[in-house]
Design a protein around this motif. Structure first.
Motif, PDB file in Angstrom:
ATOM      1  N   ALA A 186       0.850  -1.114  -0.185  1.00 37.89           N
ATOM      2  CA  ALA A 186       0.007   0.145  -0.108  1.00 37.89           C
ATOM      3  C   ALA A 186       0.691   1.354  -0.101  1.00 37.89           C
ATOM      4  O   ALA A 186       0.658   2.094  -0.655  1.00 37.89           O
ATOM      5  N   GLY A 187       1.772   1.136   0.991  1.00 41.39           N
ATOM      6  CA  GLY A 187       2.735   2.590   0.968  1.00 41.39           C
ATOM      7  C   GLY A 187       3.361   2.827  -0.317  1.00 41.39           C
ATOM      8  O   GLY A 187       3.452   3.959  -0.641  1.00 41.39           O
ATOM      9  N   GLY A 188       3.904   1.820  -0.856  1.00 41.89           N
ATOM     10  CA  GLY A 188       4.764   1.931  -2.164  1.00 41.89           C
ATOM     11  C   GLY A 188       3.857   2.359  -3.225  1.00 41.89           C
ATOM     12  O   GLY A 188       4.129   3.592  -4.189  1.00 41.89           O
ATOM     13  N   SER A 189       2.525   1.809  -3.394  1.00 40.95           N
ATOM     14  CA  SER A 189       1.679   2.346  -4.480  1.00 40.95           C
ATOM     15  C   SER A 189       1.099   3.561  -4.208  1.00 40.95           C
ATOM     16  O   SER A 189       1.032   4.310  -5.244  1.00 40.95           O
ATOM     17  N   VAL A 190       0.846   4.042  -2.668  1.00 43.32           N
ATOM     18  CA  VAL A 190       0.173   5.347  -2.638  1.00 43.32           C
ATOM     19  C   VAL A 190       1.234   6.463  -3.014  1.00 43.32           C
ATOM     20  O   VAL A 190       0.959   7.348  -3.605  1.00 43.32           O
TER      21      VAL A 190
ATOM     22  N   ALA B 233      -7.560  -1.280   2.434  1.00 45.45           N
ATOM     23  CA  ALA B 233      -8.177  -0.173   2.581  1.00 45.45           C
ATOM     24  C   ALA B 233      -7.550   0.710   3.651  1.00 45.45           C
ATOM     25  O   ALA B 233      -7.276   1.992   3.639  1.00 45.45           O
ATOM     26  N   VAL B 234      -7.737  -0.058   4.782  1.00 50.21           N
ATOM     27  CA  VAL B 234      -7.011   0.745   6.194  1.00 50.21           C
ATOM     28  C   VAL B 234      -5.320   0.931   5.848  1.00 50.21           C
ATOM     29  O   VAL B 234      -4.926   2.023   6.244  1.00 50.21           O
ATOM     30  N   GLU B 235      -4.882   0.076   5.150  1.00 52.09           N
ATOM     31  CA  GLU B 235      -3.350   0.254   4.797  1.00 52.09           C
ATOM     32  C   GLU B 235      -3.253   1.310   3.852  1.00 52.09           C
ATOM     33  O   GLU B 235      -2.393   2.140   4.023  1.00 52.09           O
ATOM     34  N   TYR B 236      -4.134   1.549   2.837  1.00 47.73           N
ATOM     35  CA  TYR B 236      -4.040   2.857   1.980  1.00 47.73           C
ATOM     36  C   TYR B 236      -4.054   3.899   2.666  1.00 47.73           C
ATOM     37  O   TYR B 236      -3.455   4.910   2.533  1.00 47.73           O
ATOM     38  N   CYS B 237      -5.285   4.150   3.722  1.00 50.51           N
ATOM     39  CA  CYS B 237      -5.463   5.073   4.380  1.00 50.51           C
ATOM     40  C   CYS B 237      -4.117   5.717   5.421  1.00 50.51           C
ATOM     41  O   CYS B 237      -3.818   6.848   5.622  1.00 50.51           O
ATOM     42  N   LYS B 238      -3.569   4.425   5.854  1.00 46.62           N
ATOM     43  CA  LYS B 238      -2.354   4.696   6.819  1.00 46.62           C
ATOM     44  C   LYS B 238      -1.174   5.139   6.058  1.00 46.62           C
ATOM     45  O   LYS B 238      -0.720   6.223   6.451  1.00 46.62           O
ATOM     46  N   ALA B 239      -1.043   4.891   4.832  1.00 40.86           N
ATOM     47  CA  ALA B 239       0.009   5.195   3.931  1.00 40.86           C
ATOM     48  C   ALA B 239      -0.279   6.644   3.785  1.00 40.86           C
ATOM     49  O   ALA B 239       0.589   7.495   3.700  1.00 40.86           O
ATOM     50  N   ILE B 240      -1.461   7.162   3.390  1.00 44.02           N
ATOM     51  CA  ILE B 240      -1.920   8.606   2.710  1.00 44.02           C
ATOM     52  C   ILE B 240      -1.706   9.431   4.228  1.00 44.02           C
ATOM     53  O   ILE B 240      -0.998  10.571   4.079  1.00 44.02           O
ATOM     54  N   LEU B 241      -1.690   9.064   5.385  1.00 48.48           N
ATOM     55  CA  LEU B 241      -1.711   9.913   6.752  1.00 48.48           C
ATOM     56  C   LEU B 241      -0.222   9.861   6.925  1.00 48.48           C
ATOM     57  O   LEU B 241       0.336  10.896   7.082  1.00 48.48           O
ATOM     58  N   LEU B 242       0.546   8.845   6.726  1.00 46.96           N
ATOM     59  CA  LEU B 242       1.900   8.970   7.192  1.00 46.96           C
ATOM     60  C   LEU B 242       2.740   9.783   6.235  1.00 46.96           C
ATOM     61  O   LEU B 242       3.827  10.259   6.433  1.00 46.96           O
ATOM     62  N   GLN B 243       2.367   9.682   4.889  1.00 45.91           N
ATOM     63  CA  GLN B 243       3.148  10.365   3.992  1.00 45.91           C
ATOM     64  C   GLN B 243       2.868  11.818   3.844  1.00 45.91           C
ATOM     65  O   GLN B 243       3.327  12.438   3.086  1.00 45.91           O
ATOM     66  N   GLY B 244       1.729  11.905   4.444  1.00 47.77           N
ATOM     67  CA  GLY B 244       1.387  13.620   4.455  1.00 47.77           C
ATOM     68  C   GLY B 244       0.838  14.292   3.080  1.00 47.77           C
ATOM     69  O   GLY B 244       0.995  15.356   2.878  1.00 47.77           O
ATOM     70  N   ASN B 245       0.361  13.236   2.091  1.00 44.80           N
ATOM     71  CA  ASN B 245       0.067  13.737   0.874  1.00 44.80           C
ATOM     72  C   ASN B 245      -1.570  14.271   0.734  1.00 44.80           C
ATOM     73  O   ASN B 245      -2.218  13.788   1.695  1.00 44.80           O
ATOM     74  N   ALA B 246      -1.772  14.740  -0.317  1.00 42.38           N
ATOM     75  CA  ALA B 246      -3.201  15.314  -0.254  1.00 42.38           C
ATOM     76  C   ALA B 246      -4.247  14.461  -0.966  1.00 42.38           C
ATOM     77  O   ALA B 246      -5.265  14.805  -1.326  1.00 42.38           O
ATOM     78  N   ILE B 247      -3.845  13.287  -1.561  1.00 46.65           N
ATOM     79  CA  ILE B 247      -4.498  12.265  -2.334  1.00 46.65           C
ATOM     80  C   ILE B 247      -5.694  12.017  -1.260  1.00 46.65           C
ATOM     81  O   ILE B 247      -5.627  11.598   0.010  1.00 46.65           O
TER      82      ILE B 247
END
Length: 382
Positions: A84-88, A162-176
């Motif tokens: 998830a993290g790499g893809s996000v 789905a939760v891993e995608y949300c976690k990646a978005i939060l950790l990376q601080g991006n606006a997606i």
């Protein structure tokens, strides 16, 4: 142009995938660009994709996507978190939204679970249960419950990603923006549902030479009907040949082999006759089967822990249409995207070539030539 990203495998592409693309079009309008980041020759469950990546990418374009990029294999063969993290990280560079299926299609619920997983209170709670000998999924669930969360949602496969995608978005601080869509039907269903088939059931039907056309968008039927099928079983002897000739040092470098797991796998490879016997011998309450399967496939492909965690230097295009061509112009401002047929040098390029050559050994009929990767062409669909 605004774009929505989809992280996918399309293994194979079916009606449920077409419904997701149609739902994005209905909600966002015809002007929205749809970008798919798709697993290539190998998928996250540590197996070869049943169909060639070029066919799966073409199917996505025929059914409404605009651009299909190949997910780096070092992201594909990570844990759910790394996948998830790499893809996000890739899609967030030029997509404003991320669409994904989930059994619980409530964005705030999924984000709340993600926040709990990255809170400072979670690691010590998780360690308590891991030290008690529980597997990671069970330890994670119990740790979340200790923090007052409803962790039962993570017993469902699409919710986990789905939760891993949300976690990646939060950790990376991006606006997606995370945009979950209700995933109907069962992810692991063995019998396909006509409107919401599981990819698992379709792969089973394909290997039994059953007609899967009722479960496919009509555009995909002629594309898939005579295609070569691939399976882990077809390439088992190739895997065993690699495992039986690996040195102690090579086993020690495998991803996920910490805490002596690599040594346990090494001894099993030198004792048992089949891949199934090896994986079953190594699996335990603490170490999940998927973790073992990924270690075995990484061993076969020559992927080390260092390679798995290294930054990916570029992302390749698999298929696109006219709108996808315009999206590519924007994407190239943020990503290194080689042109069709362009070769690269370095460790990742060597791994990419190796994966392409080895994928043909998993063909269920005659093994494909090792030159097939170079014979593939980026699919342009007008």
């Amino acid at each position: 142009m605004k774009n929505t990203g989809i992280i996918c495998e399309y293994n194979p592409f079916h009606k449920g995938h077409a419904k997701q693309i149609a739902a994005i079009r209905q909600e966002r309008g015809p002007q929205e660009g749809i970008v798919c980041l798709m697993s290539g020759s190998f998928v996250q469950r540590a197996a070869p994709a049943i169909l060639d990546k070029s066919l799966r990418a073409e199917a996505a374009i025929l059914c409404g996507a605009d651009l299909v990029l190949e997910m780096p294999v070092t992201h594909t063969l990570c844990s759910a978190e790394g996948f998830a993290g790499g893809s996000v990280a890739i899609l967030s560079k030029f997509c404003q939204r991320l669409s994904f299926g989930a059994e619980t299609a409530d964005r705030e619920t999924l984000l709340a679970l993600a926040r709990a997983l990255i809170s400072p209170d979670f690691p010590p709670a998780l360690r308590t249960f891991l030290d008690a000998g529980l597997s990671f999924p069970i330890a994670r669930q119990k740790a979340l419950e200790k923090l007052g969360m409803d962790a039962s949602l993570l017993s469902m496969p699409n919710n986990i990603l789905a939760v891993e995608y949300c976690k990646a978005i939060l950790l990376q601080g991006n606006a997606i923006e995370p945009c979950p869509i209700k995933r109907d039907g069962s992810y692991h269903a063995q019998i396909p549902d006509e409107e919401n088939p599981s990819a698992t059931s379709l792969r089973s039907c394909m290997r039994e030479h059953k007609d899967i056309s009722p479960y496919l968008p009509p555009q995909c039927v002629p594309l898939f009907e005579n295609a070569s099928l691939h399976s882990l079983q077809a390439g088992e002897r190739a895997i065993l040949a690699k495992l039986r000739t690996m040195t102690d040092a090579e086993f020690s470098l495998l991803p996920g082999g910490s805490e002596g797991l690599w040594r346990k796998l090494m001894h099993a490879c030198r004792e048992y006759a089949t891949v199934e016997e090896i994986a079953s011998a190594v699996k335990s309450k603490r170490y999940t089967r998927t973790r073992i399967d990924r270690m075995i496939l990484c061993a076969f492909l020559g992927i080390t822990e260092e390679m798995l965690s290294a930054p990916v230097p570029y992302v390749r295009v698999l298929a696109f249409n006219d709108r996808g061509r315009e999206i590519l112009k924007t994407a190239r401002e943020f990503l290194d995207i080689p042109n069709a047929g362009e070769s690269r040098e370095g460790d990742y390029a060597a791994l990419e070539t190796r994966c392409g050559r080895l994928y043909g050994l998993f063909a269920e009929n005659t093994p494909a030539s090792p030159t097939i990767e170079h014979a593939r062409r980026v699919r342009y669909i007008n």
